[in-house]
Scaffold this motif. Structure first.
Motif, short mmCIF file in Angstrom:
data_model
loop_
_atom_site.label_atom_id
_atom_site.label_comp_id
_atom_site.label_asym_id
_atom_site.label_seq_id
_atom_site.Cartn_x
_atom_site.Cartn_y
_atom_site.Cartn_z
N ARG A 59 6.67 10.44 -9.92
CA ARG A 59 6.82 11.65 -9.09
C ARG A 59 5.60 12.56 -9.15
N ASP A 60 4.99 12.62 -10.34
CA ASP A 60 3.81 13.49 -10.46
C ASP A 60 2.53 12.75 -10.04
N GLY A 61 2.64 11.45 -9.70
CA GLY A 61 1.50 10.69 -9.21
C GLY A 61 0.48 10.31 -10.26
N ARG A 62 0.78 10.50 -11.53
CA ARG A 62 -0.20 10.23 -12.58
C ARG A 62 0.05 8.91 -13.32
N MET A 63 1.15 8.26 -12.98
CA MET A 63 1.50 6.98 -13.60
C MET A 63 1.85 5.98 -12.50
N VAL A 64 1.64 4.71 -12.79
CA VAL A 64 1.98 3.62 -11.88
C VAL A 64 2.85 2.64 -12.64
N VAL A 65 3.88 2.14 -11.99
CA VAL A 65 4.75 1.11 -12.56
C VAL A 65 4.59 -0.15 -11.73
N VAL A 66 4.46 -1.30 -12.43
CA VAL A 66 4.38 -2.59 -11.75
C VAL A 66 5.34 -3.57 -12.41
N LEU A 95 1.32 2.20 -16.17
CA LEU A 95 -0.13 2.41 -16.24
C LEU A 95 -0.44 3.88 -16.01
N ASP A 96 -1.21 4.47 -16.92
CA ASP A 96 -1.61 5.87 -16.78
C ASP A 96 -2.89 5.93 -15.94
N ILE A 97 -2.83 6.59 -14.79
CA ILE A 97 -3.99 6.68 -13.90
C ILE A 97 -4.55 8.10 -13.84
N SER A 98 -4.07 8.99 -14.69
CA SER A 98 -4.46 10.41 -14.62
C SER A 98 -5.96 10.61 -14.77
N ARG A 99 -6.62 9.88 -15.66
CA ARG A 99 -8.08 10.04 -15.85
C ARG A 99 -8.87 9.62 -14.62
N CYS A 147 0.82 -1.22 0.00
CA CYS A 147 0.00 0.00 0.00
C CYS A 147 0.85 1.26 0.00
N SER A 148 0.37 2.26 -0.71
CA SER A 148 0.97 3.60 -0.61
C SER A 148 -0.08 4.64 -0.98
N TYR A 149 -0.10 5.72 -0.22
CA TYR A 149 -1.01 6.83 -0.51
C TYR A 149 -0.45 7.64 -1.67
N LEU A 150 -1.32 8.11 -2.53
CA LEU A 150 -0.91 9.01 -3.60
C LEU A 150 -0.91 10.43 -3.05
#
Length: 99
Positions: A70-77, A91-95, A7-10
């Motif tokens: 760093r900008d919190g809009r993408m996720v790497v797995v 993964l782009d999570i911006s939307r 877990c991590s908070y954005l």
């Protein structure tokens, strides 16, 4: 969020969103998801198959370890789901964060 994961908070969301993953279920699927704390809503980002070749009790293992940019809009797995060994996926999570 009833299962244990990484877990991590954005931080860019004012800590309203939590990024998390699951260990493989009975079908060997690992889920990557966001959880909105106030609304108690879970948003599935990816459902990744982990081959039985990858176990959690030996050297040949892969945890997804989701982490945000760093900008919190993408996720790497990390995942071997396409059969090429351990790979990194963006993964782009911006939307999702806009809603």
């Amino acid at each position: 969020m009833t299962s244990n994961g990484h877990c991590s908070y954005l931080p860019i969301s004012g800590n309203e969103w939590i990024l998390n993953d699951t260990y493989p279920d009975e079908k060997r699927l690992q889920n990557i998801y966001l959880y909105h704390v106030k609304r108690e809503v879970k948003v599935l980002l990816a459902n990744l198959y982990l081959s039985p070749d990858f176990k959690f009790d030996n050297e040949l293992r892969v945890d997804t370890h989701p982490r945000y940019s760093r900008d919190g809009r993408m996720v790497v797995v990390d995942s071997p789901h396409e059969g090429y060994g351990r790979q990194m996926y963006l993964l782009d999570i911006s939307r999702i964060l806009e809603n």
